[in-house]
Every structure is written in C-alpha cells, then in structure tokens.
Design an enzyme around this catalytic site. Structure first.
Site, PDB file in Angstrom:
ATOM      1  N   HIS B 138       0.869  -1.180   0.000  1.00 21.72           N
ATOM      2  CA  HIS B 138       0.000   0.000   0.000  1.00 21.72           C
ATOM      3  C   HIS B 138       0.911   1.238   0.000  1.00 21.72           C
ATOM      4  O   HIS B 138       2.025   1.185   0.516  1.00 21.72           O
ATOM      5  CB  HIS B 138      -0.824  -0.064   1.288  1.00 21.72           C
ATOM      6  N   CYS B 379      -4.795   2.663  -3.515  1.00 19.38           N
ATOM      7  CA  CYS B 379      -3.515   3.161  -2.969  1.00 19.38           C
ATOM      8  C   CYS B 379      -2.393   2.159  -3.206  1.00 19.38           C
ATOM      9  O   CYS B 379      -1.507   1.982  -2.363  1.00 19.38           O
ATOM     10  CB  CYS B 379      -3.621   3.495  -1.478  1.00 19.38           C
TER      11      CYS B 379
END
Lengths: 149, 421
Positions: B138, B379
């Site tokens: 992420h 993300c």
C-alpha cells in the site's frame, strides 16, 4: 434503475465504446495532461488553434465511461469553435454538472446536455469535467499537470 | 508451512448457521442501514469495518459519564480515564501477542509506519543502505520509506510478485543483502487478499541482519495475530479495520529496539524533564505519545476486542473462507470479468477487472443497487502497474457478510454487462 440510464445514456455509451478524435495530434499544437488521483484517470488533450479558432482537438488516455465520453464529446463540440466560445461552453458545462438537479439546461449545451445526469452522481462530476479542465490548461499553453483534487 | 497457516485457527469446517449469522448481524447497526433506497450490501470492509453496538456504546458512555484526560489529573475521574486507557492498551497488546510496554498508540497504520521510518529509520539509515519492500505494498508502506530514503541517502527496492499475486520468495531472498537495513511488507494484501508467509520472510531478513516491519492493517480483521510467533520487529495496525473507531491504531515495537528509538513527535505526555538547556524523555510507549491521545478511541477499540472475544474465531474464519470461496466461484460466472491473482492463501478481499467497463462505472452501477465496493487503484499504484491495469474493483468480506450479499453483487455485475454490452 432510471437514474442509472439517466447517467449512462446511449450516446455516452457510444462515445465510450468508439471515442472520437482519440489519439495523438501532430504538432503544431499545445497539449496538457490531466489526472484524477482518486480513480487514476489519466488524459492528455491536444489542441491546435488557427486564427483564434480551434482547428483540431484530440485526446488520449484511460478512464471511466463518463470521462472518456465527456472527452470525446468535448472534442466534437469544440472543433471549429472560437477560443472565446470554447471558454463559454466550458463555463456552461461546469455550471450544468454542478447545478441543482431541477435546474434547466440551456439549449447552447447542445448534445453535451446528456451529461446533465451526472448532477445526480456527485462522485462522478470530476470524471465528467476532467477533459474540460485539461483543455483549459492546453489552451493556456500550460504544461503543468492538471489535477481534479 | 507458512506462518499464516500457523497463526490462523486450524481448519474448522463448520461456519455459522443462518440464525447465528443473523444474530451476529444484529450486533452491527449498519447491517440494517439503507443506501440509495436499498438495503446496504457492505462489501468494503477492507477499507474500513462496520462497528458493533457495544463499541459505539463504550465510546458514548465514556463521553457521557466518564470523560477526562489521561495521565494528567490527580482527581478520580482522570485516574479512572487513565485506567480505562491503559486497560485498553493491555487489551490491544494482548490481541497482537505483544507486551503492554511495547505497544504504542498511534493514529493508525499509516502513522505507525511513518513513526518507524522517521524514528528508527532516520537514526540508523546511511547513504547506500537499502530498504526492501514488495510490489504489493500500500502507498502507506512505500511513501514513508521514500521520505526517509531521501533524507538519509538510502535506497528503496521492491521485491517482485508472481502472476498469482504471491511474493516471489527467491527474488525476495536474493534482494536481501548486507546493505539491507529495513524490510517492510504487508501481512495481507489489501488488493489481492494474499496472505504472506511472514515468519519465513522475517527469518530471511533477520539472517541478513535487517529489521522487519509488518503492515498488519488487513490482517487484524481476519487472522489471529501473534507478533512473537511472526518474529517481526514492528507490527502496525488500525483500530477501524478491527471493528473499532477510526483515528487510532497501534504499533508493536520489540522492546529492545523501542528503547533505542528517539522520539517521533515532541510535546507533553512524553517528558521526563524539560529545560531550555535540553529535555529528557520517558521510556517505553509514552515517549512516542506526545499530546492528548484519542482516549475514547482506545476505549472503543477495547470494547470491540472484547466483543470479538465472545465469538468463536475458528467458526468465524470458516464462515469468512466460505464467503470468499463462494464469491470466487460465482465471479467466474460473470462474463468479461477477470479476477486478479490466485494466491494459495487468501483472506478478506478479491479484486477483479471487467473488460467492458471501467471499475468506477462498475462501482456506480453497484452503488445504485445498494452495494458498496471499492473501485480504484486502492492506494497500490505499483501493484496496478504490475498487473497492467489502471484500477480494479474490490469486493471484501468480513464476519457479518452473508452469501445473499455475494448473490446481490453477482446480479449487479450481470447488470453491468447489460449496460455496457
């Protein structure tokens, strides 16, 4: 599901499937990049101005149906228009997609009126306006990245 | 055998009965919420989990009848708040298999990773050192390392993943060198649901003398985490993915490392003495907890942990595995749809892509039917790039979901095919 059909009208789906003026425009022209960081939509808009008129406008990029169709229909609507008329149309488009749901859409919007349905989907307004913001940057000759955020 | 198998409850065939699931759903008020005039079908727990009533009640009770700051007053109310806050710390530490004195309250996983990068990382990294990540991280487990790399001259490197969406362990091991100082990777991928072999990876990193941070944001909702069994040095989690409040999380830091780490934020509550000639700081977690903390957040989180302890975690795990397997099977019925990755161990999430419709358009069609999914790059732009996609749709399940909701998702995806042809 009437709302959904209001958003995804046949003409929008058609421009999504077969975008007009899609590709790179050979110089001389100015260009700008647009980006919607929320969803990752990327667009590059090319515009060639001859004697104050938009002779040709093209785009490239990836995005959702709304952003692609909006870019495609924008290129159709602007070809042959003066830079001033293009600016007016941009203002009209912005006003339309951000107006109240019951506000009437002026005739000057022409085919672009199909994007009035976007008003009911606040999360999608930026998708519809990305190409227009990017075009504004290209018209200014700005080379910086435009972001919807 | 991977660590994930070792830390997960042993295979329990029986999930939840219909009645048990209904009773469990009744504990979560949002499970009876409506959106767009339809009953909410919440398939986005990987982004944030819905809350049990007991958690909401605990936070509300604190604000209504027990509110005071912590570690401040001599009056009883403040002492009581301090007790509740520290009991919450013990509970969170216990949920992670950590000690209370190595569990730091932070705003969430993101802050936890930034804390480690700026406190530990900045004090040990030198020019030429390497920080090893993976392609499935992420942004919150990438950018903090890039920032500290810029400050120190260290380099950030990413280990590749396979087409199935698993870590390429051979490459990972090869990329570990004498220059590697920090290794940071996720326990569970937020996009693919892949469960990484944490202990195996940690041991590889430790053999090279590197320190290991595990991003536990996605794991805490689905796995029984035990940091001692995982053998990692840092473990970062967010309460809001653990059915607790947003705005609080925890960082486990191995005590021997924590003691040598300089403060991250400066302020009150972390001080031994302050003088214009120089200040000294408290030891342990307090050194990293400057300012008034999210007290109600800690208390609420403790209540959700208490709630989870009333459930049979093995049967919950079986229920979740059933849901995810069912989703995987039913997604294969949908035309124009491709599921991303095929990891041998998957929890929580499944991501997919439709060749005829952009993820945002899929998200809008589903939203009109009351179905909440995530559409976008999650993300995880480097991971999207790895699979050559701009974005995906992700459906994620938690303990309160049911097969009917997967059916609703599939019906919605058939409508996507009707609209987009």
């Amino acid at each position: 599901m009437s709302d959904l059909r209001e958003l995804y009208q046949e003409v929008i789906l058609d421009h999504n499937r077969r975008p007009r003026n899609f590709g790179e425009l050979e110089p001389p022209c100015s260009e700008a990049d647009g980006h919607n960081p929320l969803c990752g939509d990327q667009i590059r808009v090319y515009v060639r101005i001859v004697d104050g008129k938009i002779e040709k406008v093209m785009f490239q990029g990836s995005g959702c149906a709304i952003s692609k169709a909006s870019a495609s229909m924008m290129t159709d609507a602007l070809t042959g228009k003066s830079v001033q008329d293009a600016a007016k149309l941009f203002e009209g488009f912005q006003a339309m997609v951000t107006s109240d749901m019951d506000a009437t859409v002026g005739d000057e919007m022409g085919k672009l009126a199909v994007f009035a349905g976007v008003r009911e989907f606040p999360a999608r307004i930026k998708c519809a306006s990305l190409a227009w913001h990017t075009l504004q940057a290209a018209l200014k000759g700005a080379h910086e990245m435009v972001s919807t955020e | 055998m991977s660590v994930a198998q070792a830390t997960r409850p042993p295979k329990a065939p029986a999930g939840l009965t219909h009645a048990e699931l209904n009773a469990l759903r009744a504990d979560f008020p949002m499970m009876s919420a409506q959106t767009n005039g339809r009953p909410l079908v919440y398939l986005d727990s990987a982004v944030t989990a819905q809350k049990p009533q007991v958690m909401i009640d605990a936070a509300t009770r604190f604000y209504e009848r027990e509110y005071a700051s912590v570690h401040r007053g001599v009056y009883s109310l403040s002492q009581h708040a301090t007790d509740l806050f520290e009991q919450a710390r013990a509970k969170v530490a216990d949920a992670l298999g950590a000690g209370k004195d190595e569990t730091i309250f932070v705003r969430g996983t993101t802050e936890a990773i930034n804390l480690v990068a700026q406190s530990y990382g900045r004090s040990v990294l030198k020019a030429g050192d390497e920080i090893l990540l993976t392609q499935m991280e992420h942004h919150s487990n990438i950018v903090p390392w890039q920032l500290v790399a810029e400050q120190t001259g260290a380099r950030v490197i990413a280990a590749p993943i396979t087409d199935d969406g698993e870590i390429d362990l051979d490459s990972f091991e090869r990329l570990l060198t004498g220059r590697t100082r920090i290794v940071a990777f996720t326990h569970v991928s937020n996009v693919l649901g892949t469960v990484n072999p944490v202990r195996q990876m940690t041991r590889m990193a430790h053999r090279r003398g590197a320190v290991v941070l595990v991003d536990g944001a996605q794991a805490i909702q689905h796995l029984n985490v035990d940091v001692k069994e995982l053998e990692c040095d840092f473990y970062a989690v967010s309460a809001h993915k653990h059915f607790g409040p947003a705005g609080i999380g925890a960082l486990y830091a191995r005590r021997s490392i924590l003691d040598a780490m300089p403060p991250y934020h400066g302020g009150g509550a972390m001080i031994r003495s302050v003088d214009f000639g120089g200040s000294t700081y408290l030891d342990g977690p307090a050194r990293f907890e400057a300012g008034t903390p999210h007290i109600a957040g800690a208390i609420g989180w403790a209540a959700s942990i208490d709630y989870l302890e009333t459930l049979d975690r093995q049967r919950i795990a079986a229920h979740e595995a059933d849901l995810l397997g069912y989703a995987r099977d039913r997604l294969s019925e949908v035309e124009n749809l491709r599921v991303l990755g095929n990891p041998s161990e998957r929890v929580g999430a499944v991501s997919f892509f439709m060749s005829n419709a952009h993820p945002h358009d899929v998200g809008t069609v589903l939203d009109q039917r009351g179905i909440a999914v995530r559409a976008g790059h999650h993300c995880c732009q480097p991971l999207m790039k790895r699979f050559g996609l701009p974005a995906t749709v992700r459906a994620s399940v938690a303990l309160y979901n049911m097969r009917d909701e997967i059916d609703a998702l599939i019906d919605g995806l058939h409508e996507v095919n009707e609209v987009f042809g």
